[in-house]
Design an enzyme around this catalytic site. Structure first.
Site, PDB file in Angstrom:
ATOM      1  N   GLY A  46      17.761 -48.758 -36.202  1.00 51.56           N
ATOM      2  CA  GLY A  46      16.866 -47.615 -36.208  1.00 51.56           C
ATOM      3  C   GLY A  46      15.460 -48.078 -35.900  1.00 51.56           C
ATOM      4  O   GLY A  46      15.146 -49.274 -36.057  1.00 51.56           O
ATOM      5  N   GLN A  51       6.268 -47.923 -35.786  1.00 54.94           N
ATOM      6  CA  GLN A  51       6.597 -49.356 -35.739  1.00 54.94           C
ATOM      7  C   GLN A  51       6.259 -50.006 -34.400  1.00 54.94           C
ATOM      8  O   GLN A  51       6.150 -51.221 -34.312  1.00 54.94           O
ATOM      9  CB  GLN A  51       8.093 -49.569 -36.012  1.00 54.94           C
ATOM     10  CG  GLN A  51       8.494 -49.238 -37.434  1.00 54.94           C
ATOM     11  CD  GLN A  51       9.964 -49.553 -37.627  1.00 54.94           C
ATOM     12  OE1 GLN A  51      10.812 -48.725 -37.333  1.00 54.94           O
ATOM     13  NE2 GLN A  51      10.263 -50.744 -38.114  1.00 54.94           N
ATOM     14  N   CYS A  91      14.232 -54.178 -42.416  1.00 48.94           N
ATOM     15  CA  CYS A  91      13.345 -53.422 -41.537  1.00 48.94           C
ATOM     16  C   CYS A  91      12.740 -54.377 -40.515  1.00 48.94           C
ATOM     17  O   CYS A  91      12.320 -55.475 -40.887  1.00 48.94           O
ATOM     18  CB  CYS A  91      12.245 -52.777 -42.382  1.00 48.94           C
ATOM     19  SG  CYS A  91      11.076 -51.798 -41.434  1.00 48.94           S
ATOM     20  N   LEU A  92      12.688 -53.962 -39.252  1.00 54.57           N
ATOM     21  CA  LEU A  92      12.121 -54.836 -38.218  1.00 54.57           C
ATOM     22  C   LEU A  92      10.644 -55.131 -38.488  1.00 54.57           C
ATOM     23  O   LEU A  92      10.124 -56.138 -38.019  1.00 54.57           O
ATOM     24  CB  LEU A  92      12.283 -54.198 -36.829  1.00 54.57           C
ATOM     25  CG  LEU A  92      13.720 -54.033 -36.326  1.00 54.57           C
ATOM     26  CD1 LEU A  92      13.729 -53.361 -34.959  1.00 54.57           C
ATOM     27  CD2 LEU A  92      14.453 -55.363 -36.275  1.00 54.57           C
ATOM     28  N   HIS A 133      15.439 -43.821 -44.060  1.00 54.52           N
ATOM     29  CA  HIS A 133      14.553 -44.980 -43.882  1.00 54.52           C
ATOM     30  C   HIS A 133      13.542 -44.698 -42.761  1.00 54.52           C
ATOM     31  O   HIS A 133      12.345 -44.962 -42.914  1.00 54.52           O
ATOM     32  CB  HIS A 133      15.418 -46.215 -43.553  1.00 54.52           C
ATOM     33  CG  HIS A 133      14.646 -47.464 -43.252  1.00 54.52           C
ATOM     34  ND1 HIS A 133      14.715 -48.585 -44.059  1.00 54.52           N
ATOM     35  CD2 HIS A 133      13.805 -47.783 -42.234  1.00 54.52           C
ATOM     36  CE1 HIS A 133      13.937 -49.532 -43.531  1.00 54.52           C
ATOM     37  NE2 HIS A 133      13.383 -49.073 -42.428  1.00 54.52           N
ATOM     38  N   GLU A 134      14.023 -44.147 -41.648  1.00 52.14           N
ATOM     39  CA  GLU A 134      13.133 -43.912 -40.497  1.00 52.14           C
ATOM     40  C   GLU A 134      12.149 -42.770 -40.774  1.00 52.14           C
ATOM     41  O   GLU A 134      10.990 -42.851 -40.374  1.00 52.14           O
ATOM     42  CB  GLU A 134      13.938 -43.631 -39.222  1.00 52.14           C
ATOM     43  CG  GLU A 134      14.900 -44.750 -38.798  1.00 52.14           C
ATOM     44  CD  GLU A 134      14.280 -46.141 -38.763  1.00 52.14           C
ATOM     45  OE1 GLU A 134      13.071 -46.257 -38.494  1.00 52.14           O
ATOM     46  OE2 GLU A 134      15.008 -47.114 -39.009  1.00 52.14           O
ATOM     47  N   HIS A 137       9.201 -43.980 -42.557  1.00 54.78           N
ATOM     48  CA  HIS A 137       8.194 -44.602 -41.688  1.00 54.78           C
ATOM     49  C   HIS A 137       7.193 -43.568 -41.177  1.00 54.78           C
ATOM     50  O   HIS A 137       6.008 -43.863 -41.021  1.00 54.78           O
ATOM     51  CB  HIS A 137       8.861 -45.262 -40.474  1.00 54.78           C
ATOM     52  CG  HIS A 137       9.369 -46.653 -40.725  1.00 54.78           C
ATOM     53  ND1 HIS A 137       8.553 -47.679 -41.145  1.00 54.78           N
ATOM     54  CD2 HIS A 137      10.607 -47.195 -40.590  1.00 54.78           C
ATOM     55  CE1 HIS A 137       9.275 -48.791 -41.265  1.00 54.78           C
ATOM     56  NE2 HIS A 137      10.533 -48.528 -40.951  1.00 54.78           N
TER      57      HIS A 137
HETATM   58 NI    NI Z   1      12.103 -49.860 -40.999  1.00 55.12          NI
END
Ligand code: NI
Length: 166
Positions: A46, A51, A91-92, A133-134, A137
Site C-alpha cells: 500500500g 509518503q 510501513c515504507l 493504515h493508508e 497516512h
Molecule cells: Ni505506511
C-alpha cells in the site's frame, strides 16, 4: 513512469492532514502510475500520496502484492467498522520496523475511482488493514501511534539506527 522518493519519518509531510482531490487530471493519473510503480519497487502492499511528498487524499493498495491487481482510491472515507484484529504492520516510511496493531476486521468505505465515480467498497482482513493504515497516512497518522508509549520508544530507537545504516 518513474520511481518516486519515499518520505521517511520524521518528515513533516507525514504528519499533515492531506487535501481532498477535486479533479482527476492527466497529471494526477501520471502521479498515481508512478505511485504504483514505486509501491511495487519498494515491495509495499500500500502507499499513500503523502509518503511520496504529495499532500493529497490518494491511496493505493495491493493485498496480493501483484502488479496489475492494485486498487486506487481517491478521498477514501470509512463509513462502517466491525470487529477488531491484531496484526503485524510495517510501513515504507518507517523502514525496518514492525509492530502489532489493532484494526477493525471488516470495513465499508466510500471513495472516488480514477474515473471520478463515487464507489462503496467492503473490505476485510488484510485488505481492510491496508486501507485503514493508508487512510491513517492521509490524516497524518502512522502505525506507531497505535502502540503503547514504551514500545513506540523502542521502535523509534531501532528506526533511527536503520535510517543511519540505510
Ligand atoms: Ni505506511
Amino acid at each position: 513512469m518513474s520511481i518516486l522518493r519515499v518520505e521517511t519519518y520524521p518528515s513533516e509531510i507525514l504528519r499533515k492532514v492531506a487535501k481532498p482531490v477535486d479533479e482527476v487530471t492527466p497529471d494526477l493519473v501520471r502521479l498515481i502510475q508512478d505511485m504504483i510503480e514505486t509501491m511495487y519497487k519498494e515491495e509495499g502492499v500500500g502507499l499513500a500520496a503523502p509518503q511520496i511528498g504529495v499532500s493529497k487524499r490518494i491511496i493505493i493498495a495491493s493485498p496480493q502484492a501483484k502488479p496489475g491487481t492494485e486498487k486506487v482510491y481517491l478521498n477514501p472515507e470509512i463509513t462502517k467498522k466491525e470487529g477488531k484484529t491484531l496484526g503485524l504492520e510495517g510501513c515504507l516510511s518507517l523502514p525496518g520496523i514492525a509492530a502489532e496493531v489493532n484494526r477493525a476486521t471488516k470495513i465499508t468505505f466510500t471513495a472516488l475511482d480514477l474515473q471520478g465515480n463515487k464507489i462503496t467498497v467492503k473490505a476485510e482482513d488484510f485488505f481492510a488493514r491496508i486501507i485503514q493504515h493508508e487512510i491513517d497516512h492521509l490524516d497524518g497518522k502512522l502505525f506507531i501511534d497505535h502502540v503503547a508509549f514504551s514500545e513506540r520508544k523502542e521502535l523509534l530507537d531501532s528506526l533511527k539506527k536503520n535510517l543511519m545504516i540505510g
